[in-house]
Design a protein around this motif. Structure first.
Motif, PDB file in Angstrom:
ATOM      1  N   ARG A 187       0.834  -1.206   0.000  1.00 26.05           N
ATOM      2  CA  ARG A 187       0.000   0.000   0.000  1.00 26.05           C
ATOM      3  C   ARG A 187       0.867   1.254   0.000  1.00 26.05           C
ATOM      4  NH1 ARG A 187      -5.335   0.993   1.354  1.00 26.05           N
ATOM      5  NH2 ARG A 187      -5.777   3.077   2.133  1.00 26.05           N
ATOM      6  N   GLN A 226       2.739   1.727  -3.394  1.00 24.85           N
ATOM      7  CA  GLN A 226       1.871   2.154  -4.483  1.00 24.85           C
ATOM      8  C   GLN A 226       1.390   3.585  -4.304  1.00 24.85           C
ATOM      9  OE1 GLN A 226      -1.131  -0.835  -5.281  1.00 24.85           O
ATOM     10  NE2 GLN A 226       0.397  -2.421  -5.604  1.00 24.85           N
ATOM     11  N   ILE A 243      -6.170  -0.088  -3.226  1.00 28.02           N
ATOM     12  CA  ILE A 243      -4.767  -0.488  -3.080  1.00 28.02           C
ATOM     13  C   ILE A 243      -4.559  -1.196  -1.742  1.00 28.02           C
ATOM     14  CG2 ILE A 243      -3.841   1.294  -4.584  1.00 28.02           C
ATOM     15  CD1 ILE A 243      -3.053   2.873  -2.101  1.00 28.02           C
ATOM     16  N   PRO A 244      -3.622  -2.139  -1.688  1.00 24.33           N
ATOM     17  CA  PRO A 244      -2.655  -2.479  -2.737  1.00 24.33           C
ATOM     18  C   PRO A 244      -3.256  -3.367  -3.820  1.00 24.33           C
ATOM     19  CG  PRO A 244      -2.301  -3.878  -0.845  1.00 24.33           C
ATOM     20  CD  PRO A 244      -3.364  -2.911  -0.452  1.00 24.33           C
ATOM     21  N   GLY A 283       4.146  -4.934  -6.278  1.00 28.68           N
ATOM     22  CA  GLY A 283       2.936  -5.744  -6.211  1.00 28.68           C
ATOM     23  C   GLY A 283       2.806  -6.819  -7.259  1.00 28.68           C
TER      24      GLY A 283
END
Length: 216
Positions: free
Chosen positions: A16, A19, A77-78, A101
């Protein structure tokens, strides 16, 4: 059991954070590419959604997640996404993809089956998964090439689905960015888990073929 839960929580927080850190870069890339975004008003995307898109460039996952909508970014997200093994094998690039990811789709049929099960586990755990069912980057045209049959297993599951159509991202100018025009991302309506697998597949076919593209 407790330690496993802690590891999962830390892993989710890591992806998380990473991103979120890509958001400024995505904003700059969007400006350089002069992207046009088509997205339904009041689109709400929940965690555990399967996002399906055609594939035109290496930056597709980041642009798709960025333009999903401001509120949806922090809700979804993630986002995890399977990647072709040849990219994961590259020492530096592979590590970067995994940190952001990505995970391998596997090389052998057995490995692909295991990774398909892993993808289902991610969705059931509340992760949003971005899937490129074409299985490769289409560098030649905006036509959607055949979706791999293995992806159909996920279409038949009771996951909410969001479709994304990319156009023109395989024709961008990397260094003469002022010449870029015509690239776009189009998001479908949100198909929640109440829709039947048949309805989802029919909607998907129509979503792509309406723009003179084909899925099958």
């Amino acid at each position: 059991m407790r330690s496993r839960h802690i590891v999962r929580s830390v892993t989710r927080m890591w992806f998380r954070l990473i991103q979120i850190m890509t958001i400024p870069a995505n904003a700059v890339v969007t400006w350089l590419l002069r992207l046009t975004i088509h997205r339904p008003q009041n689109l709400v995307v929940q965690q555990g959604t399967l996002i399906i898109a055609n594939h035109q460039s290496k930056i597709d996952p980041f642009l798709i997640s960025y333009h999903i909508g401001f509120k949806n970014i922090f809700r979804t997200i993630p986002i995890r996404y399977p990647v072709t093994p040849e990219y994961i094998r590259r020492p530096l690039l592979g590590k970067c993809i995994q940190l952001l990811g990505g995970y391998t789709i596997g090389e052998t049929p057995i490995e692909r089956l295991h990774q398909l099960i892993y993808t289902r586990t991610l969705l059931k755990s509340g992760y949003t998964v971005l899937l490129f069912p074409e299985g490769e980057i289409n560098r030649d045209s905006d036509m959607v090439i055949d979706f791999k049959r293995g992806a159909h297993v996920l279409f038949n599951e009771q996951y909410p689905i969001l479709l994304v159509r990319l156009t023109g991202l395989n024709k961008i100018h990397r260094f003469r960015f002022w010449k870029n025009k015509g690239a776009s991302l189009t998001y479908s309506e949100y198909l929640d888990a109440s829709h039947s697998p048949t309805d989802k597949i029919e909607y998907m076919e129509k979503f792509y073929t309406d723009s003179h593209e084909r899925v099958y």
